[in-house]
Motif scaffolding. Structure first.
Motif, PDB file in Angstrom:
ATOM      1  N   LEU A   1     -31.956  98.139 -40.862  1.00 57.58           N
ATOM      2  CA  LEU A   1     -30.838  98.250 -41.805  1.00 57.58           C
ATOM      3  C   LEU A   1     -31.322  98.026 -43.248  1.00 57.58           C
ATOM      4  O   LEU A   1     -30.938  98.756 -44.160  1.00 57.58           O
ATOM      5  CB  LEU A   1     -29.749  97.224 -41.438  1.00 57.58           C
ATOM      6  N   GLY A   2     -32.193  97.023 -43.430  1.00 55.74           N
ATOM      7  CA  GLY A   2     -32.740  96.728 -44.756  1.00 55.74           C
ATOM      8  C   GLY A   2     -33.475  97.934 -45.325  1.00 55.74           C
ATOM      9  O   GLY A   2     -33.378  98.245 -46.517  1.00 55.74           O
ATOM     10  N   HIS A   3     -34.207  98.645 -44.451  1.00 58.10           N
ATOM     11  CA  HIS A   3     -34.961  99.816 -44.894  1.00 58.10           C
ATOM     12  C   HIS A   3     -34.015 100.957 -45.283  1.00 58.10           C
ATOM     13  O   HIS A   3     -34.219 101.631 -46.300  1.00 58.10           O
ATOM     14  CB  HIS A   3     -35.925 100.272 -43.803  1.00 58.10           C
ATOM     15  N   LYS A   4     -32.955 101.149 -44.487  1.00 58.27           N
ATOM     16  CA  LYS A   4     -31.977 102.207 -44.806  1.00 58.27           C
ATOM     17  C   LYS A   4     -31.274 101.902 -46.134  1.00 58.27           C
ATOM     18  O   LYS A   4     -31.038 102.792 -46.935  1.00 58.27           O
ATOM     19  CB  LYS A   4     -30.944 102.334 -43.681  1.00 58.27           C
ATOM     20  N   ARG A   5     -30.945 100.637 -46.342  1.00 56.89           N
ATOM     21  CA  ARG A   5     -30.284 100.237 -47.591  1.00 56.89           C
ATOM     22  C   ARG A   5     -31.204 100.542 -48.782  1.00 56.89           C
ATOM     23  O   ARG A   5     -30.756 100.997 -49.831  1.00 56.89           O
ATOM     24  CB  ARG A   5     -29.966  98.743 -47.535  1.00 56.89           C
ATOM     25  N   PHE A   6     -32.502 100.271 -48.600  1.00 58.71           N
ATOM     26  CA  PHE A   6     -33.498 100.542 -49.651  1.00 58.71           C
ATOM     27  C   PHE A   6     -33.526 102.049 -49.969  1.00 58.71           C
ATOM     28  O   PHE A   6     -33.547 102.451 -51.128  1.00 58.71           O
ATOM     29  CB  PHE A   6     -34.870 100.041 -49.170  1.00 58.71           C
ATOM     30  N   LEU A   7     -33.485 102.886 -48.921  1.00 59.16           N
ATOM     31  CA  LEU A   7     -33.555 104.336 -49.128  1.00 59.16           C
ATOM     32  C   LEU A   7     -32.297 104.886 -49.805  1.00 59.16           C
ATOM     33  O   LEU A   7     -32.364 105.832 -50.583  1.00 59.16           O
ATOM     34  CB  LEU A   7     -33.789 105.055 -47.791  1.00 59.16           C
ATOM     35  N   VAL A   8     -31.139 104.275 -49.499  1.00 57.89           N
ATOM     36  CA  VAL A   8     -29.870 104.729 -50.097  1.00 57.89           C
ATOM     37  C   VAL A   8     -29.922 104.624 -51.616  1.00 57.89           C
ATOM     38  O   VAL A   8     -29.356 105.444 -52.335  1.00 57.89           O
ATOM     39  CB  VAL A   8     -28.688 103.889 -49.528  1.00 57.89           C
ATOM     40  N   THR A   9     -30.639 103.613 -52.125  1.00 54.50           N
ATOM     41  CA  THR A   9     -30.692 103.402 -53.584  1.00 54.50           C
ATOM     42  C   THR A   9     -31.980 103.960 -54.207  1.00 54.50           C
ATOM     43  O   THR A   9     -32.251 103.737 -55.373  1.00 54.50           O
ATOM     44  CB  THR A   9     -30.604 101.897 -53.898  1.00 54.50           C
ATOM     45  N   HIS A  10     -32.782 104.674 -53.396  1.00 57.82           N
ATOM     46  CA  HIS A  10     -34.080 105.170 -53.877  1.00 57.82           C
ATOM     47  C   HIS A  10     -33.912 106.446 -54.706  1.00 57.82           C
ATOM     48  O   HIS A  10     -33.253 107.378 -54.273  1.00 57.82           O
ATOM     49  CB  HIS A  10     -34.999 105.442 -52.679  1.00 57.82           C
ATOM     50  N   PRO A  11     -34.531 106.502 -55.897  1.00 57.68           N
ATOM     51  CA  PRO A  11     -34.358 107.697 -56.748  1.00 57.68           C
ATOM     52  C   PRO A  11     -34.930 108.981 -56.144  1.00 57.68           C
ATOM     53  O   PRO A  11     -34.485 110.078 -56.491  1.00 57.68           O
ATOM     54  CB  PRO A  11     -35.112 107.330 -58.036  1.00 57.68           C
ATOM     55  N   ASP A  12     -35.918 108.870 -55.248  1.00 55.75           N
ATOM     56  CA  ASP A  12     -36.564 110.078 -54.710  1.00 55.75           C
ATOM     57  C   ASP A  12     -35.898 110.627 -53.452  1.00 55.75           C
ATOM     58  O   ASP A  12     -36.337 111.641 -52.911  1.00 55.75           O
ATOM     59  CB  ASP A  12     -38.044 109.794 -54.397  1.00 55.75           C
ATOM     60  N   VAL A  13     -34.885 109.940 -52.948  1.00 55.80           N
ATOM     61  CA  VAL A  13     -34.219 110.423 -51.730  1.00 55.80           C
ATOM     62  C   VAL A  13     -33.093 111.369 -52.137  1.00 55.80           C
ATOM     63  O   VAL A  13     -32.303 111.078 -53.033  1.00 55.80           O
ATOM     64  CB  VAL A  13     -33.671 109.238 -50.890  1.00 55.80           C
TER      65      VAL A  13
END
Length: 386
Positions: free
Chosen positions: A14-26
């Motif tokens: 979940l922590g990793h998904k949360r990180f990706l949600v706010t990632h500029p490159d996603v």
């Protein structure tokens, strides 16, 4: 919470998904899917306070009725757990009392209430005698630390675990701790220590709750490349059977490692370009992305220059498959930062290496220490003469 079945612990996923949600490159379309997954995971575990945090950060939309339902469910569950504790204290033995307190700790971890979880883990620890069980409580705390990226909590927990091992503790838990510590070192930019800890754990890896074995090998190779000398890299990484069985499954990683070792610099650069995306999208490596890119280039340029007393910039650019301008600019930066020992002769278009001579350095250090000692003796003799 703790998974022994070879899958990553839910909250770390979940922590990793949360990180990706706010990632500029996603990409936005990917973010929509990730938000849905994050919301489903938060709802499934009744993570009320975490839901509020995500809503405050505009990661998720706040739905008050869902939050109220979550809170009601939590109150009901805590009431049941408290009744079990009371019953155990009145009618059962010490181990049942501990189990009831542990169940409450794990529930707080499940709903993502960090403060309450840490409080409850402390109470459980007070009722725990066996070193192994105390260690398991530290692992729960470490998982919480990694979920919240709370490096202070992680560092203190690692120290606590090491103190516990002085009282005893089995090899399996000791080996698990090495991976946790390695991940902490890598996340705080101590790549050299991380590489050593990961390499030590390669044949005993069981910490699937943190990440898969493939991810573990990915981290091991990345940290080793910028930390080990050529001989150690060959022995511990390039030829390691455990790494060889997995490395092919990770895109670009085998080419990255082998082309560096085999001095195939063009292949190395193209593999490196392929890997950058994976490094950028990694929750633990992303904060150190630029630093890591610099370190890798320092390693590869140093390796190339070690073979020559002088070499033309054109020859080097050709070896790396890049332009003369690019190499010129790159090397100027690295030389200015003291990362490379060479000089650029712009007129002749030549690089001249001036590697520090170890013997010479030792000679200079001895002279310096000798002068220092003579000064001390002179001062001392003046005091004695008086």
């Amino acid at each position: 919470m703790d998974s022994q079945d070879g899958t990553q612990q839910t909250h770390l996923a979940l922590g990793h998904k949360r990180f990706l949600v706010t990632h500029p490159d996603v990409q936005d379309i990917e973010k929509v899917r990730l938000k849905e997954e994050v919301f489903a995971m938060v709802k499934a575990d009744y993570m009320a306070s975490f839901y509020e945090t995500l809503a405050a950060e505009s990661v998720l939309e706040m739905d008050q009725s869902i939050l109220d339902t979550m809170r009601a469910k939590i109150d009901e569950e805590i009431k049941k757990l408290d009744e079990k504790i009371a019953d155990a204290e009145e009618n059962l033995g010490e181990s049942e009392v501990r189990e009831a307190h542990l169940a409450k700790s794990l529930y707080y971890i499940q709903i993502g209430n960090k403060e309450k979880a840490l409080e409850q883990l402390k109470i459980t620890e007070g009722k725990t005698v066996a070193v192994g069980q105390k260690m398991d409580l530290v692992f729960y705390t470490l998982q919480l630390g990694f979920f919240y990226m709370d490096f202070d909590l992680i560092s203190k927990s690692i120290d606590k675990a090491k103190n516990l091992f002085e009282e005893g503790g089995d090899w399996e838990r000791k080996n698990r701790l090495k991976v946790y510590e390695g991940l902490y070192c890598m996340s705080t930019r101590n790549f050299k220590k991380a590489a050593n800890l990961f390499l030590d754990s390669i044949s005993t890896f069981t910490t699937y709750e943190l990440f898969s074995y493939e991810t573990f090998i990915f981290y091991t190779v990345l940290t080793s490349i910028i930390s080990l000398d050529r001989v150690s890299l060959k022995q511990k990484v390039v030829d390691a059977p455990e790494i060889l069985t997995v490395i092919g499954k990770i895109p670009y990683l085998s080419e990255f490692l082998n082309s560096l070792y085999d001095c195939q610099y063009k292949s190395f650069f193209s593999a490196f370009a392929g890997l950058t995306e994976q490094i950028k999208l990694d929750r633990y490596l992303y904060p150190h992305f630029r630093y890591y890119m610099r370190e890798v280039r320092t390693v590869v340029y140093s390796q190339f220059l070690e073979s020559y007393k002088s070499v033309t910039i054109e020859a080097m650019a050709k070896a790396f498959g890049v332009t003369v301008e690019f190499i010129d600019l790159e090397l100027s930066r690295f030389i200015a930062a003291g990362k490379l020992h060479c000089k650029i002769d712009k007129v002749a278009g030549v690089l001249e290496t001036n590697r520090p001579d170890a013997k010479n350095a030792l000679y200079q250090a001895t002279i310096k220490q000798g002068d220092f000692l003579l000064n001390r003796i002179q001062k001392l003799s003046r005091v004695i003469d008086l």
